[in-house]
Motif scaffolding. Structure first.
Motif, PDB file in Angstrom:
ATOM      1  N   ASP A   1      -3.404   2.730  18.744  1.00  0.00           N
ATOM      2  CA  ASP A   1      -2.093   2.445  18.145  1.00  0.00           C
ATOM      3  C   ASP A   1      -2.232   1.927  16.719  1.00  0.00           C
ATOM      4  O   ASP A   1      -1.450   2.295  15.842  1.00  0.00           O
ATOM      5  CB  ASP A   1      -1.322   1.423  18.985  1.00  0.00           C
ATOM      6  N   SER A   2      -3.224   1.081  16.488  1.00  0.00           N
ATOM      7  CA  SER A   2      -3.397   0.529  15.136  1.00  0.00           C
ATOM      8  C   SER A   2      -3.802   1.630  14.154  1.00  0.00           C
ATOM      9  O   SER A   2      -3.415   1.597  12.987  1.00  0.00           O
ATOM     10  CB  SER A   2      -4.415  -0.614  15.133  1.00  0.00           C
ATOM     11  N   GLN A   3      -4.554   2.617  14.626  1.00  0.00           N
ATOM     12  CA  GLN A   3      -4.902   3.740  13.754  1.00  0.00           C
ATOM     13  C   GLN A   3      -3.665   4.556  13.403  1.00  0.00           C
ATOM     14  O   GLN A   3      -3.500   4.983  12.260  1.00  0.00           O
ATOM     15  CB  GLN A   3      -5.957   4.624  14.415  1.00  0.00           C
ATOM     16  N   SER A   4      -2.800   4.754  14.378  1.00  0.00           N
ATOM     17  CA  SER A   4      -1.551   5.476  14.114  1.00  0.00           C
ATOM     18  C   SER A   4      -0.697   4.701  13.117  1.00  0.00           C
ATOM     19  O   SER A   4      -0.097   5.284  12.209  1.00  0.00           O
ATOM     20  CB  SER A   4      -0.770   5.689  15.411  1.00  0.00           C
ATOM     21  N   GLU A   5      -0.648   3.395  13.287  1.00  0.00           N
ATOM     22  CA  GLU A   5       0.100   2.553  12.343  1.00  0.00           C
ATOM     23  C   GLU A   5      -0.502   2.654  10.945  1.00  0.00           C
ATOM     24  O   GLU A   5       0.225   2.646   9.947  1.00  0.00           O
ATOM     25  CB  GLU A   5       0.118   1.095  12.810  1.00  0.00           C
ATOM     26  N   GLY A   6      -1.820   2.764  10.874  1.00  0.00           N
ATOM     27  CA  GLY A   6      -2.484   2.937   9.579  1.00  0.00           C
ATOM     28  C   GLY A   6      -2.041   4.213   8.884  1.00  0.00           C
ATOM     29  O   GLY A   6      -1.786   4.221   7.675  1.00  0.00           O
TER      30      GLY A   6
ATOM     31  N   ILE B   1       2.791   6.445   0.066  1.00  0.00           N
ATOM     32  CA  ILE B   1       2.967   7.593  -0.836  1.00  0.00           C
ATOM     33  C   ILE B   1       4.415   8.093  -0.848  1.00  0.00           C
ATOM     34  O   ILE B   1       4.700   9.166  -1.362  1.00  0.00           O
ATOM     35  CB  ILE B   1       1.988   8.746  -0.500  1.00  0.00           C
ATOM     36  N   GLY B   2       5.296   7.284  -0.256  1.00  0.00           N
ATOM     37  CA  GLY B   2       6.720   7.587  -0.353  1.00  0.00           C
ATOM     38  C   GLY B   2       7.327   8.329   0.818  1.00  0.00           C
ATOM     39  O   GLY B   2       8.472   8.766   0.743  1.00  0.00           O
ATOM     40  N   ILE B   3       6.581   8.488   1.890  1.00  0.00           N
ATOM     41  CA  ILE B   3       7.122   9.166   3.075  1.00  0.00           C
ATOM     42  C   ILE B   3       7.397   8.099   4.128  1.00  0.00           C
ATOM     43  O   ILE B   3       6.480   7.598   4.772  1.00  0.00           O
ATOM     44  CB  ILE B   3       6.143  10.232   3.616  1.00  0.00           C
ATOM     45  N   ASN B   4       8.661   7.753   4.271  1.00  0.00           N
ATOM     46  CA  ASN B   4       9.047   6.691   5.190  1.00  0.00           C
ATOM     47  C   ASN B   4       9.312   7.277   6.575  1.00  0.00           C
ATOM     48  O   ASN B   4      10.449   7.605   6.919  1.00  0.00           O
ATOM     49  CB  ASN B   4      10.282   5.951   4.665  1.00  0.00           C
ATOM     50  N   MET B   5       8.257   7.403   7.353  1.00  0.00           N
ATOM     51  CA  MET B   5       8.374   7.986   8.696  1.00  0.00           C
ATOM     52  C   MET B   5       9.267   7.130   9.592  1.00  0.00           C
ATOM     53  O   MET B   5      10.041   7.664  10.381  1.00  0.00           O
ATOM     54  CB  MET B   5       6.990   8.129   9.333  1.00  0.00           C
ATOM     55  N   ASN B   6       9.156   5.813   9.466  1.00  0.00           N
ATOM     56  CA  ASN B   6       9.987   4.935  10.298  1.00  0.00           C
ATOM     57  C   ASN B   6      11.465   5.127   9.991  1.00  0.00           C
ATOM     58  O   ASN B   6      12.301   5.075  10.889  1.00  0.00           O
ATOM     59  CB  ASN B   6       9.588   3.467  10.111  1.00  0.00           C
ATOM     60  N   GLY B   7      11.776   5.358   8.727  1.00  0.00           N
ATOM     61  CA  GLY B   7      13.163   5.587   8.344  1.00  0.00           C
ATOM     62  C   GLY B   7      13.696   6.905   8.882  1.00  0.00           C
ATOM     63  O   GLY B   7      14.884   7.049   9.140  1.00  0.00           O
TER      64      GLY B   7
ATOM     65  N   THR C   1       8.279   7.208  15.639  1.00  0.00           N
ATOM     66  CA  THR C   1       7.292   7.489  14.598  1.00  0.00           C
ATOM     67  C   THR C   1       5.867   7.463  15.128  1.00  0.00           C
ATOM     68  O   THR C   1       5.096   8.399  14.904  1.00  0.00           O
ATOM     69  CB  THR C   1       7.439   6.503  13.425  1.00  0.00           C
ATOM     70  N   ASN C   2       5.503   6.409  15.833  1.00  0.00           N
ATOM     71  CA  ASN C   2       4.135   6.296  16.352  1.00  0.00           C
ATOM     72  C   ASN C   2       3.824   7.459  17.287  1.00  0.00           C
ATOM     73  O   ASN C   2       2.751   8.062  17.212  1.00  0.00           O
ATOM     74  CB  ASN C   2       3.950   4.953  17.066  1.00  0.00           C
ATOM     75  N   PHE C   3       4.759   7.791  18.144  1.00  0.00           N
ATOM     76  CA  PHE C   3       4.590   8.902  19.083  1.00  0.00           C
ATOM     77  C   PHE C   3       4.359  10.213  18.325  1.00  0.00           C
ATOM     78  O   PHE C   3       3.445  10.982  18.642  1.00  0.00           O
ATOM     79  CB  PHE C   3       5.831   9.001  19.983  1.00  0.00           C
TER      80      PHE C   3
END
Length: 150
Positions: free
Chosen positions: A32-37, A45-51, A57-59
């Motif tokens: 999970d921490s690697q995915s968060e990384g 770099i400007g790509i807000n996956m959480n947004g 997002t993690n999935f």
């Protein structure tokens, strides 16, 4: 030259398989921490996956990683098998290889702390492998067409 190529192709395939095994052997917390990384790098770099995806997002990042790592596995296996078989058999053997390696990977994850084996991941992995095969076949077709026109 052919023996050297064979050794290199087999070596690369084995290294990648070991890499997949090592990644699958990590407990869920590390994975999970690697995915968060990755998510943090994309944000930087400007790509807000959480947004965009919120809690998914993690999935999504994890499933994309599955897809991509098995695309690479498929490429490496394809290169090995084309040394031994005709193209139709290469396709079949590569898809079968990717599928069964994905199955073994998911079974392996059943024994790793906090991880689970999911047939859904086997499908994602296999589709990644098939996608690479289709790209490779398209590339081979274009190259053959180009050489034919010469």
């Amino acid at each position: 030259m052919k023996n050297k190529r064979k050794i290199i192709y087999w070596f690369l395939l084995m290294v990648w398989m070991i890499g997949i095994f090592i990644m699958s052997n990590q407990p869920a917390q590390i994975s999970d921490s690697q995915s968060e990384g990755v998510i943090n790098i994309l944000s930087a770099i400007g790509i807000n996956m959480n947004g965009i995806f919120g809690q998914l997002t993690n999935f999504i990042v994890r499933k994309c990683a599955h897809f991509l790592e098995y695309m690479v596995l498929s490429l490496l296996a394809f290169n090995v098998f084309k040394l031994y078989f005709n193209i139709r058999r290469v396709i079949f053997v590569t898809v079968a290889f990717v599928f069964f390696y994905a199955c073994s990977d998911e079974i392996h994850q059943l024994f790793v702390l906090g991880r689970e084996g999911a047939f859904r991941d086997v499908i994602i992995d296999t589709v990644g492998g098939i996608t690479l095969i289709l790209i490779n076949l398209f590339r081979m077709h274009i190259v053959a067409k180009f050489n034919e026109d010469k």
